[in-house]
Scaffold this active site. Structure first.
Site, PDB file in Angstrom:
ATOM      1  N   THR A 125      46.448 -32.441  52.636  1.00 18.95           N
ATOM      2  CA  THR A 125      46.004 -31.317  53.250  1.00 18.95           C
ATOM      3  C   THR A 125      46.213 -30.190  52.391  1.00 18.95           C
ATOM      4  O   THR A 125      47.035 -30.057  51.518  1.00 18.95           O
ATOM      5  CB  THR A 125      47.012 -31.151  54.491  1.00 18.95           C
ATOM      6  OG1 THR A 125      48.505 -31.006  54.002  1.00 18.95           O
ATOM      7  CG2 THR A 125      46.799 -32.340  55.582  1.00 18.95           C
ATOM      8  N   ASP A 126      45.366 -28.971  52.620  1.00 19.72           N
ATOM      9  CA  ASP A 126      45.265 -28.044  51.551  1.00 19.72           C
ATOM     10  C   ASP A 126      45.847 -26.906  52.222  1.00 19.72           C
ATOM     11  O   ASP A 126      46.588 -26.907  53.058  1.00 19.72           O
ATOM     12  CB  ASP A 126      43.831 -27.902  51.111  1.00 19.72           C
ATOM     13  CG  ASP A 126      43.690 -27.543  49.637  1.00 19.72           C
ATOM     14  OD1 ASP A 126      44.521 -27.120  49.078  1.00 19.72           O
ATOM     15  OD2 ASP A 126      42.812 -28.232  49.293  1.00 19.72           O
ATOM     16  N   LYS A 127      45.794 -25.682  51.449  1.00 17.96           N
ATOM     17  CA  LYS A 127      46.450 -24.379  51.624  1.00 17.96           C
ATOM     18  C   LYS A 127      46.520 -24.147  53.181  1.00 17.96           C
ATOM     19  O   LYS A 127      45.370 -24.029  53.780  1.00 17.96           O
ATOM     20  CB  LYS A 127      45.914 -23.271  50.833  1.00 17.96           C
ATOM     21  CG  LYS A 127      46.731 -22.066  50.919  1.00 17.96           C
ATOM     22  CD  LYS A 127      46.060 -20.945  50.215  1.00 17.96           C
ATOM     23  CE  LYS A 127      46.755 -19.646  50.425  1.00 17.96           C
ATOM     24  NZ  LYS A 127      46.022 -18.402  49.733  1.00 17.96           N
ATOM     25  N   GLY A 400      39.764 -24.656  47.466  1.00 19.88           N
ATOM     26  CA  GLY A 400      39.471 -26.008  47.962  1.00 19.88           C
ATOM     27  C   GLY A 400      40.287 -25.976  49.395  1.00 19.88           C
ATOM     28  O   GLY A 400      40.634 -27.149  49.606  1.00 19.88           O
TER      29      GLY A 400
END
Length: 409
Positions: A125-127, A400
């Protein structure tokens, strides 16, 4: 003479038996235990006699392959995955590894080199993205009260909600059959562009909800999603993805604003894919793009697909059907299902995930700001124009911040 020889052999055997160490004399033969378990049994006896402290006991505890069920609020973090050497970008795994070391589950050098504990996350899971059902697999020392001790060293917005033993070769990413994500958004995102909308006064009509679900259903099945990521070309086989279900649930009001949750289940997702899938549906419902654009996006032509904000995206659940069928009822392992933990998951979402999304939306107005950018998109642009636009946007997409990059380690 023969009887005398047998008598001497028996006597010598008895003498050797008397000279064996006590623990070896007591050890049963033919138990089928490996040397690790046998060695551990001896060490436990010594520990019980007061020869070691708790730290020594941890070191003697054998490591076992497990999975941890995690929930976390991603606000303030640069994603799930740890970035060694980039301490200024704090991640969820930074806090997790620190807690594993402090609790005594793993040695400190395993925290520095995560391959030593066979660590693997199910999905990156990204930012800013949260999770209610993230799964990580790793080898740990199964110490007493392990969940309580790990959580003691974690901030309250990161919790370990469950633990299960798995097979030695288990890999949480490779063994995952499907992932379910949720996207929570204010319903005024679906208001038609020609209508003057007050954010707090807007309520989603049944007609508009039905249209949203009709469009979301178009994504079901296998399609070429190269237009929904910046990483794949139209002829890349890996751009073909299978979507099992996608729908928008009934709206509800929180803090005076109406919200709804879109759920999507698929085998795996590419960077930006879910946000672009939702972004395109919003653009259609608002009247900026024709419905035919979804069908056109499956083709080789480059299509301008807007990317909805990252706020609101949550890793809801991961699925291990094949693993469960093979090992879930083998008498040694449990199926990777979390029915007993569902209440804990629901409570965590209500305490940490939903309030963060709602309060951030009220304060930062990320959805309204993004909606104001939709008019600049050209949903009929040529491939050449799109290529130029992609080059200009590469710097903007460097982070991203999609939150569902499951297969791009």
């Amino acid at each position: 003479m023969l009887a005398l020889r047998w008598g001497l052999r028996a006597a010598n055997g008895a003498i050797r038996a008397r000279n064996l160490p006590l623990e070896m004399a007591k050890r049963p033969s033919g138990t089928g235990e490996g040397p690790e378990e046998n060695g551990q049994q001896v060490k436990r006896l010594k520990g019980a006699a007061g020869d070691g402290d708790a730290e020594d006991q941890n070191k003697r505890t054998p490591k076992r392959k497990i999975v941890l069920l995690m929930a976390y609020s991603g606000k303030g973090y640069h994603g799930m995955q740890r970035n060694l050497g980039s301490s200024q970008f704090k991640t969820i795994e930074d806090d997790l590894v620190s807690a594993l070391v402090q609790s005594g589950c793993i040695p400190e050098n395993h925290g520095e080199d995560m391959k030593k504990m066979s660590f693997q996350r199910c999905a990156r899971t990204d930012k800013g993205v949260s999770a209610a059902g993230q799964i990580v697999s790793l080898k740990v020392r199964l110490i007493d009260d392990i969940l309580e001790k790990i959580n003691k060293h974690l901030p309250s917005h990161i919790r370990i909600l469950g633990l299960k033993r798995v097979t030695g070769g288990f890999n949480s990413k490779n063994k995952c059959d499907a992932r379910t994500y949720a996207y929570m958004l204010p319903t005024f995102a679906f208001a038609h562009k020609d209508h003057d909308v007050q954010e707090e006064a807007y309520r989603l009509s049944r007609e508009t909800l039905d249209k949203v679900n009709s469009l979301l259903a178009c994504y079901k099945g296998t399609h070429n999603f190269h237009n929904f990521t910046s990483q794949k070309g139209p002829k890349d086989p890996s751009a073909r993805r299978y979507i099992m279900e996608m729908y928008c649930g009934e709206p509800f009001v929180r803090e005076g604003i109406e919200f709804a949750v879109i759920k999507v289940k698929g085998q795996s997702f590419m960077m930006h894919q879910i946000r672009k899938m939702i972004g395109l549906v919003i653009a259609i419902v608002k009247g900026y793009a024709p419905e035919s654009i979804i069908e056109r996006s499956w083709g080789e032509e480059k299509v301008d697909v807007p990317k909805a904000p990252g706020l609101g995206l949550v890793l809801e659940r991961v699925h291990f059907e094949k693993y469960n069928r093979r090992f879930g009822n083998d008498g040694l392992h449990e199926p990777l299902e979390w029915k007993e933990e569902e209440e804990k998951i629901a409570v965590f979402k209500e305490q940490y995930i939903y309030p963060t999304i709602i309060n951030t939306e009220r304060e930062e107005k990320s959805m309204m700001s993004w909606l104001n950018t939709l008019p600049i998109h050209d949903f009929n642009s040529s491939a050449a124009e799109m290529e130029a636009d992609n080059k200009n946007s590469k710097s903007r997409d460097a982070e991203g911040s999609d939150g569902c990059n499951d297969d791009s380690e």
